[in-house]
Design a protein around this motif. Sequence first.
Motif, short mmCIF file in Angstrom:
data_model
loop_
_atom_site.label_atom_id
_atom_site.label_comp_id
_atom_site.label_asym_id
_atom_site.label_seq_id
_atom_site.Cartn_x
_atom_site.Cartn_y
_atom_site.Cartn_z
N TYR A 1 1.30 -0.75 -4.08
CA TYR A 1 0.89 -1.28 -2.74
C TYR A 1 -0.49 -1.67 -3.02
O TYR A 1 -1.13 -0.92 -3.61
N ASP A 2 -0.67 -2.87 -3.09
CA ASP A 2 -2.04 -3.71 -3.53
C ASP A 2 -2.72 -4.15 -2.15
O ASP A 2 -2.04 -5.37 -1.40
N PRO A 3 -3.68 -3.54 -1.62
CA PRO A 3 -4.37 -3.89 -0.45
C PRO A 3 -4.96 -5.40 -0.27
O PRO A 3 -5.23 -6.12 0.66
N ALA A 4 -5.44 -5.81 -1.61
CA ALA A 4 -6.24 -7.08 -1.87
C ALA A 4 -5.10 -8.27 -1.99
O ALA A 4 -5.31 -9.43 -1.92
N ALA A 5 -3.80 -8.08 -2.28
CA ALA A 5 -2.61 -8.97 -2.37
C ALA A 5 -2.36 -9.79 -0.96
O ALA A 5 -2.79 -9.21 -0.01
N GLY A 6 -1.54 -10.78 -1.12
CA GLY A 6 -1.23 -11.40 0.10
C GLY A 6 -2.46 -12.05 0.82
O GLY A 6 -2.58 -12.07 2.26
N GLY A 7 -3.31 -12.64 0.25
CA GLY A 7 -4.31 -13.19 0.83
C GLY A 7 -5.41 -12.24 1.64
O GLY A 7 -6.08 -12.08 2.50
N GLY A 8 -5.39 -10.90 0.89
CA GLY A 8 -6.16 -9.77 1.75
C GLY A 8 -5.44 -9.03 2.75
O GLY A 8 -5.88 -7.90 3.35
N ASN A 9 -4.24 -9.35 2.94
CA ASN A 9 -3.56 -8.65 4.21
C ASN A 9 -2.67 -7.33 3.49
O ASN A 9 -2.31 -6.54 4.43
N GLY A 10 -2.51 -7.40 2.07
CA GLY A 10 -1.88 -6.37 1.62
C GLY A 10 -0.30 -6.48 1.33
O GLY A 10 0.23 -7.22 2.04
N GLU A 11 0.18 -6.14 0.12
CA GLU A 11 1.41 -6.25 -0.24
C GLU A 11 2.08 -5.17 -0.93
O GLU A 11 1.55 -4.35 -1.72
N MET A 12 3.29 -4.96 -0.78
CA MET A 12 4.11 -3.96 -1.65
C MET A 12 5.15 -4.54 -2.33
O MET A 12 5.65 -5.62 -2.16
N ARG A 13 5.33 -4.03 -3.65
CA ARG A 13 6.18 -4.39 -4.65
C ARG A 13 7.08 -3.22 -5.12
O ARG A 13 6.40 -2.21 -5.64
N VAL A 14 8.27 -3.13 -4.93
CA VAL A 14 9.36 -2.28 -5.54
C VAL A 14 10.13 -2.62 -6.60
O VAL A 14 10.91 -3.74 -6.25
N THR A 15 10.13 -1.93 -7.90
CA THR A 15 10.95 -2.30 -8.92
C THR A 15 11.88 -1.41 -9.16
O THR A 15 11.49 -0.30 -9.33
N LEU A 16 13.10 -1.70 -9.30
CA LEU A 16 14.25 -0.95 -9.69
C LEU A 16 15.08 -1.24 -11.14
O LEU A 16 15.69 -2.29 -10.76
N GLY A 17 14.82 -0.82 -11.98
CA GLY A 17 15.38 -1.16 -13.22
C GLY A 17 14.82 -2.51 -13.60
O GLY A 17 13.42 -2.81 -13.59
N ILE B 1 14.19 -0.16 -1.58
CA ILE B 1 13.41 -1.20 -1.09
C ILE B 1 11.96 -0.84 -0.32
O ILE B 1 12.08 0.25 0.09
N PRO B 2 11.11 -1.76 -0.26
CA PRO B 2 9.84 -1.40 0.38
C PRO B 2 9.78 -1.20 1.85
O PRO B 2 10.46 -1.95 2.37
N GLN B 3 9.15 -0.36 2.33
CA GLN B 3 8.88 -0.08 3.75
C GLN B 3 7.65 0.81 4.01
O GLN B 3 7.02 1.30 3.34
N PHE B 4 7.21 0.11 5.29
CA PHE B 4 6.04 0.92 5.75
C PHE B 4 5.93 1.04 7.35
O PHE B 4 6.85 0.67 8.02
N ALA B 5 5.18 1.88 7.69
CA ALA B 5 5.09 2.17 9.18
C ALA B 5 3.42 2.55 9.20
O ALA B 5 3.03 3.48 8.74
#
Length: 701
Positions: free
Chosen positions: A637-653, A606-610
Amino acid sequence: MKSICIFLCALAATALAQDAPKPALPKVVLLGDSVREHYAPFVAELLADRATVVTPKVNGGDTGKLLTNLNEWAIKEQPDVVHFNSGIHDTKRDQKTGKYNVPPEKYEANLREIVKRLRAETKAKIVFALSTPLIDERSKGYWKTRSYQLFNASVMEYNVIALRVMKELDVPVNDLPAALGDAKESARLHDSGGIHFTDEGSRKLAAAVATVVIKHLSTRGASMPTLLLKTEAFDRDPGWEGHNNRIVPEKPLIVTQDFGYSATNHAGKAAGEIGGSIQRSTTPASYAAEIPAKTLDDKFTASGSFAVTKSQPGAGIFFGFFNSNQPGGSGRPIGSLGLDFDFEGKGGRLATRLITNTNKSCGTFITPYLPGKFRPTPIKNDGTRYHWTLAYDPQGAGGNGQFTFTMRSDTHTTQDYGTLPENSEREAQARFPNTKTFTIDLTPGFRKEGATFDRFGVLNMMKSGGATTMFFDDVKIDGRAEDFSKDPRWVAVGNRTTYEDREVVGAHDFGFSATTNHAGGQTLGEVGGGLWRSGDYGYYADKVGPLNLEHRLEARGKVKLVTAGPDSDMHIGWFSSATKDKSPDEAGNFIGIHVGGPTRIGHYFIPQFATATGTKGKVDSGPVLTPGKLFDWSLVYDPAAGGGNGEMRVTLGTESATLALKPGQKKQVAILDRFGLFTSQAGGQMVKIFLDDLQYSAAGP
């Protein structure tokens, strides 16, 4: 002729482009006292390829000294950013007169003059850093040989003056005391003298400085690094950087397994039994009957007796139904249903658990156990005999599956656990009522996850540890009694041997692997190995920075989780190499993937950040890695997604999980200069995982 001319012109243009000098990097000047001297090299490391860091080779001292040397140290450099601090030396107090080295009113005037000159004589963006705290109790011995003293209260008083001045002058302030954390964490990061810091502390300050500098570099028009997508097939050693990733144990564990059939009579009604000295080790060792394969769609039972005659701390044994294909290092056996024993020197604890083929677990402690509160060892190691039964019904719990367990002893009928705190007493009574029969409903979906059992018998727990002498008798499997009056010739695996085990707790062993292909198909070569959630922090990673939260980051490849014990995890992604003592998921500066989870789930992917300031984010659930299964994976990780707040997406299979950053978190910045694998330090077991055919974002030339 025309086409030849066009080709030659294009070739000439290419040559000129290749020979053209790279644009000069923006310049950053760091000014300050000896605390600055310690963190400045780490700032330069973090900003490599992003800025040129210039800093005096001497202590900047008080504001008077800084003013005197301002031209030499800063103005002549014509920097893009000046990050300066002065205050601790100003607060020196003469031991005879009690006077400050630089009185408060003069300190204020000097600060104003420094800012005035920097603004008049440079075009630099100016940042002021508050002075770091002192620990008076540690530093008091230092002043016995000096004519002056320093006190934390005075430093904090001058910080208040500086804050007011910088607010009036509209100068950004870097709160370095806050970057150190609370008082307890700050004290941990200070060295024994109470003024300066350990390397870990200096690196943490450096991260805070670099974070602020990057913000102001962008406002000065410094160019963002271009991105490229690197590809690594690991058909050769990639030469990545390793830190504590190959730890050779100072004292390897000597493992002695000496168990199997025994003509003794400790556990049962007559001579002849199964058992002996069984030691916990990452290498599987077993003595078990080969049985027709059973699954969670079958109904089956078992019963018997056991006795423990000797136990060492950290020992562990499994007895019951299990799958013969054990990769090792999983702690508890994957694909098992039976009795899980843990031992200390005075005795043992018992749980009964199901672990599916996908490494998901459900069960209960038979003996009371409250983590961190109540850890008795009621299973006696004096030869006391215990009798048990185990029955599994696939139609129980409304078709989810259910198993029941009973245990009793002819002689051990009561147990005084001593006095517990009132809250713990209530919790213990609620979770462990006075009963001899335990019923466990399988978690919905576990039956479909599946488990296949082709062995019944004894197996060591697969994490390095101690040994226990234990015996089993009067065994019945599906009502059929096993005859131990003679050797039953069960299947023996590593049960009579002595060897040196180097796969001990905390001995990380991961990096480039030239001879394996768990994750890469037919071609040899990949990265991975054993990462412990114990011991020193370690990583294996490529140099990719500097990157930050304004970049769109991508990674993809193949992954296989070979095995993983309970309470084990690791991380994959972009992080900062500046902190060498603490994992980035805790210390900050991380964008990537967390591999781990509760035993009822197995290991999430799963995605995680610090962020650089330590703000953390992680989703609660998502795709799960199945041990032994190869997956394609990706992270964006797309800094422009989520209304410009940034968003992470992880795909497994075919499954995905999305993590949206909250407003303001992206502005907290993350300094990222490595991509790879790193360990956690919470305390626990090992993950054995491999990656191959990677693509990942890196800063371009």
